[in-house]
Design a protein around this motif. Sequence first.
Motif, mmCIF file in Angstrom:
data_model
loop_
_atom_site.group_PDB
_atom_site.id
_atom_site.type_symbol
_atom_site.label_atom_id
_atom_site.label_comp_id
_atom_site.label_asym_id
_atom_site.label_seq_id
_atom_site.Cartn_x
_atom_site.Cartn_y
_atom_site.Cartn_z
ATOM 1 N N ASP A 24 -6.268 -6.673 0.386
ATOM 2 C CA ASP A 24 -5.144 -6.158 -0.391
ATOM 3 C C ASP A 24 -5.250 -6.489 -1.872
ATOM 4 O OD1 ASP A 24 -4.263 -8.837 -0.710
ATOM 5 O OD2 ASP A 24 -2.902 -8.700 0.996
ATOM 6 N N ASP A 35 -9.478 2.337 -1.851
ATOM 7 C CA ASP A 35 -8.393 3.291 -2.049
ATOM 8 C C ASP A 35 -8.075 3.510 -3.527
ATOM 9 O OD1 ASP A 35 -6.078 4.886 -0.944
ATOM 10 O OD2 ASP A 35 -4.964 3.394 -2.083
ATOM 11 N N HIS A 36 -7.867 2.412 -4.266
ATOM 12 C CA HIS A 36 -7.471 2.559 -5.672
ATOM 13 C C HIS A 36 -8.606 2.256 -6.633
ATOM 14 C CE1 HIS A 36 -4.547 3.055 -8.845
ATOM 15 N NE2 HIS A 36 -3.605 3.224 -7.951
ATOM 16 N N ASP A 84 0.791 3.552 7.878
ATOM 17 C CA ASP A 84 -0.021 2.405 7.481
ATOM 18 C C ASP A 84 -1.523 2.649 7.636
ATOM 19 O OD1 ASP A 84 2.221 0.756 6.874
ATOM 20 O OD2 ASP A 84 2.502 0.382 9.014
ATOM 21 N N GLY A 114 -9.998 -1.384 1.951
ATOM 22 C CA GLY A 114 -8.642 -1.643 1.503
ATOM 23 C C GLY A 114 -8.384 -1.095 0.117
ATOM 24 N N ILE A 115 -7.701 -1.885 -0.714
ATOM 25 C CA ILE A 115 -7.309 -1.387 -2.034
ATOM 26 C C ILE A 115 -8.524 -1.063 -2.904
ATOM 27 C CG2 ILE A 115 -7.120 -3.678 -3.097
ATOM 28 C CD1 ILE A 115 -4.593 -2.525 -4.559
ATOM 29 N N HIS A 140 0.837 -1.191 0.000
ATOM 30 C CA HIS A 140 0.000 0.000 0.000
ATOM 31 C C HIS A 140 0.876 1.246 0.000
ATOM 32 C CE1 HIS A 140 0.856 -0.956 4.219
ATOM 33 N NE2 HIS A 140 0.738 0.333 4.470
ATOM 34 N N SER A 148 -9.396 4.203 6.877
ATOM 35 C CA SER A 148 -9.423 4.067 5.416
ATOM 36 C C SER A 148 -10.799 3.748 4.855
ATOM 37 C CB SER A 148 -8.461 2.961 4.991
ATOM 38 O OG SER A 148 -8.897 1.700 5.497
ATOM 39 N N ARG A 181 -3.756 3.260 5.559
ATOM 40 C CA ARG A 181 -4.586 2.638 4.517
ATOM 41 C C ARG A 181 -5.013 1.212 4.869
ATOM 42 N NH1 ARG A 181 -1.765 6.350 1.450
ATOM 43 N NH2 ARG A 181 -2.989 7.332 -0.218
ATOM 44 N N ARG A 182 -4.369 0.586 5.843
ATOM 45 C CA ARG A 182 -4.729 -0.763 6.237
ATOM 46 C C ARG A 182 -5.536 -0.789 7.534
ATOM 47 N NH1 ARG A 182 -2.185 -4.514 3.126
ATOM 48 N NH2 ARG A 182 -4.120 -5.621 3.640
ATOM 49 N N TRP A 191 -2.166 -5.037 -3.736
ATOM 50 C CA TRP A 191 -1.022 -4.549 -2.963
ATOM 51 C C TRP A 191 -0.064 -5.698 -2.623
ATOM 52 C CZ3 TRP A 191 -4.677 -1.562 0.822
ATOM 53 C CH2 TRP A 191 -4.890 -0.264 0.351
#
Length: 340
Positions: A216, A180-181, A165, A176-177, A155, A173, A167-168, A236
């Motif tokens: 992730d 986020d993404h 950290d 997770g991913i 991440h 957050s 984002r985890r 990630w």
Amino acid sequence: MKGAIIGFGVIAAGHLAGYRQCGGLSVTSIVDVSPQRRRIAEECFGLTAYPTFEQLVQSEDLDFIDVCTPPSTHAIYSAQALDGGFHTLCEKPVFLPDLSGYQDQISKIKSSNKLFYPCHVYKFSPMLTEVRKILQDGKLGKIVRADFKTLRLGHALGVEDWDPDWRRKLSISKGGILRDHGPHSIYAAMYLTNSVPLSVSCIAGRFGDGFLETEDTAFVSMRCTNDVEVSFTLSWSASHRSTCYSISGTRGSIIVDDDELTYASDGKVTKKIINSGFNDPSHKSWFRDMFLDFEDLVRNPARCVPLIIESLVTSAAIDAAYNSSCQSGGWVDLDAPKYP
């Protein structure tokens, strides 16, 4: 116009670099809960730093607020900025569901006479700008499919002065991913294929070690309007870093592999190298054009409505993906909130 950034972390430094390339916009102050980040803002960047939003607005004469905090506070600071009479920009994920779904956030934006601007910065990357141009020229014919792959070794880390950290950590957050993404993949797909997701299937989980609160890796498929199918993979826990896009049409296709662009149309193959900036997590080279777009929309606020709708649909697609993942990848129809 004069503004302030709320949350002076990694992405805020990218925002600041973008603002400093825009003659009509300036950022002279920030808010951050971390004393270390406030000190860095003042000593390294020449900014005035405040510990709270209230102290900022009491001390500064501002036109806009740029929310660059982690997701858990996006809605809070956006509401405070709009209530204060400021044009407001917000980093992704722009919208997160609350007890009202999205209605409280929508009502806040609609009742304000100020611009609300979602920061969908990937659309301003040199690579996607070129891909969009090729697609608008009609060189691929009717678009039928898009496949995106975003692989990372881990991440993106936050600043050491606060929590690298975050984002985890689910409470901060909110995912997770995928949270986020995922927004980048979804709004980029809509932007490039001129389609809107209707239903989503997703398998998400943890392949890596150490972080147990958030996924992730995610494998997502979307059925969209105009008979377009979209899939994207996010991880990630990859063995290498890579950003790959492919788009297929009735007359040809495009493949993006980091800085390499290859497209084939009517039997002719063209290759280009474009400095994409995908490997710079601050995206500072992209923000200038995004902020120039923001400046233009302040003068033409009605043009921001499609961007807000795009952001709401993006969030609804992520919600549907999480729902699908809880159902072992079953297809889930989008329940996209209406705006206006």
